[in-house]
Design an enzyme around this catalytic site. Structure first.
Site, PDB file in Angstrom:
ATOM      1  CG  HIS A 128       8.833   4.807  -4.549  1.00  0.00           C
ATOM      2  ND1 HIS A 128       9.991   4.553  -5.260  1.00  0.00           N
ATOM      3  CD2 HIS A 128       8.083   5.627  -5.336  1.00  0.00           C
ATOM      4  CE1 HIS A 128       9.954   5.206  -6.409  1.00  0.00           C
ATOM      5  NE2 HIS A 128       8.801   5.870  -6.478  1.00  0.00           N
ATOM      6  CE1 TYR A 173      11.795 -11.796  -9.994  1.00  0.00           C
ATOM      7  CE2 TYR A 173      12.297 -12.068  -7.660  1.00  0.00           C
ATOM      8  CZ  TYR A 173      11.794 -12.570  -8.851  1.00  0.00           C
ATOM      9  OH  TYR A 173      11.310 -13.864  -8.892  1.00  0.00           O
ATOM     10  CD  GLN A 194       4.317   7.772  -4.829  1.00  0.00           C
ATOM     11  OE1 GLN A 194       4.893   6.769  -4.390  1.00  0.00           O
ATOM     12  NE2 GLN A 194       4.715   8.376  -5.928  1.00  0.00           N
TER      13      GLN A 194
END
Length: 408
Positions: free
Chosen positions: A185, A291, A121
């Site tokens: 990520h 969050y 990624q």
């Protein structure tokens, strides 16, 4: 005249909806409302925190529009940004940038960019341009950087040369530490806020050893950071409590945030974030807020096991504005401020990877009131979407395509 490689997808002026009752069809200024666009069963039986947080009614655009393929030979494009003259600056995951005209003509690869680790990624990720680009030609980008101890999400800047062939004086200005061998990520979006500071999203790097660092104020993983053009903590940042709290932190508790956009009505920053198996999120960022990842989530492990205590709400932790289960893999996004498609005014458009479409979210008073899927028949992994100076939307896909999406 369009070339033979261009493909057009056009919506109907009047859309016929099929439902069990005529009451399901309601004309509104957002388009035409329908049942929710997601019909697949969720992975969990988790309940939303409020009505409309997931599986909101669908909307369909009534204005005829089209999606036109402008180019097909980009190499894994990841970020796209409109230049002041209307052309488009694009990053390619392997470590190059290109400039595209709105007719789809691509420049040669731009050189001078520091080496990226494009494994998995990683690679050359999101980008933005200086608010004064027309005079200083400065570009800022995020990339996966190989370093001692593994890889970092890093931020660099440099000047586009006058001949547009190279980046001059490329310098790394920020690194999200600690480094880790994981190639997953990275997060990787970047924008300028209304105060002229850089806002950058970082991922928690996926592996179990780094996942808890999303909650650590002494780590830059799983965060949104707010920095100067030189990579220093921005003035006015919130103060987080805890030993070694980093002064660049803006929000914490994120998993893999791959989209950032400024709301044109409120000037607030909105963020898209990948969940695990379920629980993809759209968040409205409030400075100093948490969050929740991995303490709360609407998703589960890929194995099917619950994550942590298996809870979705906890006092002191922010709820997403909207979430998806099953996932759509939301990536780059932008708010539409044009007027060519009236139903789209101030709507949020998000590239969807695993669900292979562009998501349109109609928003009112910071709540999602409708969802639409655009260009789903193309079968493309939409990586990023931006608005051009001409008012059209432009999107890039993992398959190397550049699209223009506009009123027919």
């Amino acid at each position: 005249m369009r070339n033979i490689n261009q493909i057009a997808i056009v919506s109907s002026v009047l859309i016929t909806l099929f439902s069990c009752s005529s009451d399901d069809k309601v004309e509104v200024n957002l388009g035409t409302t329908t049942n929710p666009v997601e019909g697949t069963a969720p992975n969990t039986a988790y309940k939303p925190a409020f009505q409309g947080q997931t599986r909101i009614n669908g909307v369909q655009t009534n204005t005829p529009y089209e999606g036109v393929v402008l180019a097909t030979t980009l190499t894994s494009p990841w970020g796209i940004k409109s230049l002041p003259d209307g052309r488009l600056l694009i990053t390619e995951k392997t470590g190059t940038m290109r400039i595209a005209t709105t007719a789809g003509v691509l420049s040669a690869p731009i050189t001078g960019i520091p080496a990226v680790n494009s494994a998995s990624q990683g690679g050359l990720l999101g980008l933005t341009i200086d608010p004064d680009f027309a005079t200083n030609r400065m570009i800022y980008w995020v990339f996966a950087e190989a370093t001692t101890g593994g890889n970092n999400t890093a931020v660099a800047k440099g000047k586009l040369s006058a001949d547009e062939k190279t980046i001059e004086g490329a310098t790394v200005i920020y690194r999200a530490k600690p480094a880790n061998p994981s190639t997953l990520h990275y997060g990787g979006r970047i924008l300028f806020d209304k105060s002229g500071f850089l806002v950058v999203s970082t991922g928690e790097r996926s592996v179990l050893e780094t996942r808890p660092l999303a909650q650590s104020v002494s780590s830059a993983l799983g965060k949104v950071v707010r920095i100067t053009k030189d990579g220093q903590p921005a003035t006015g940042n919130p103060t987080f409590t805890g030993t070694g709290a980093l002064p660049e932190l803006y929000t914490i508790g994120h998993r893999n945030p791959q989209g950032l956009a400024l709301n044109p009505v409120t000037n607030e920053i909105w963020l898209s974030e990948h969940g695990p198996r379920g629980g993809d999120e759209i968040n409205r960022l409030k400075a100093g807020s948490n969050y929740g990842w991995p303490t709360i989530t609407y998703g589960i492990e890929y194995s099917g096991e619950k994550i942590g205590a298996g809870i979705q709400q906890q006092e002191g932790l922010e709820q997403p504005v909207y979430y998806w289960d099953p996932v759509v893999s939301p990536s780059g996004m932008t708010f539409y401020t044009g007027n060519r498609v009236p139903e789209w005014q101030n709507n949020l458009f998000i590239g969807s990877l695993s669900a292979t479409h562009i998501i349109r979210l109609a928003i009112k008073d910071n709540k999602v009131i409708g969802e639409e899927r655009l260009l789903a028949s193309e079968g493309q992994r939409f990586r990023d979407v931006t608005q051009g100076t001409d008012g059209a939307l432009y999107a890039v896909t993992d398959g190397g395509r550049l699209y223009k999406i506009d009123k027919k």
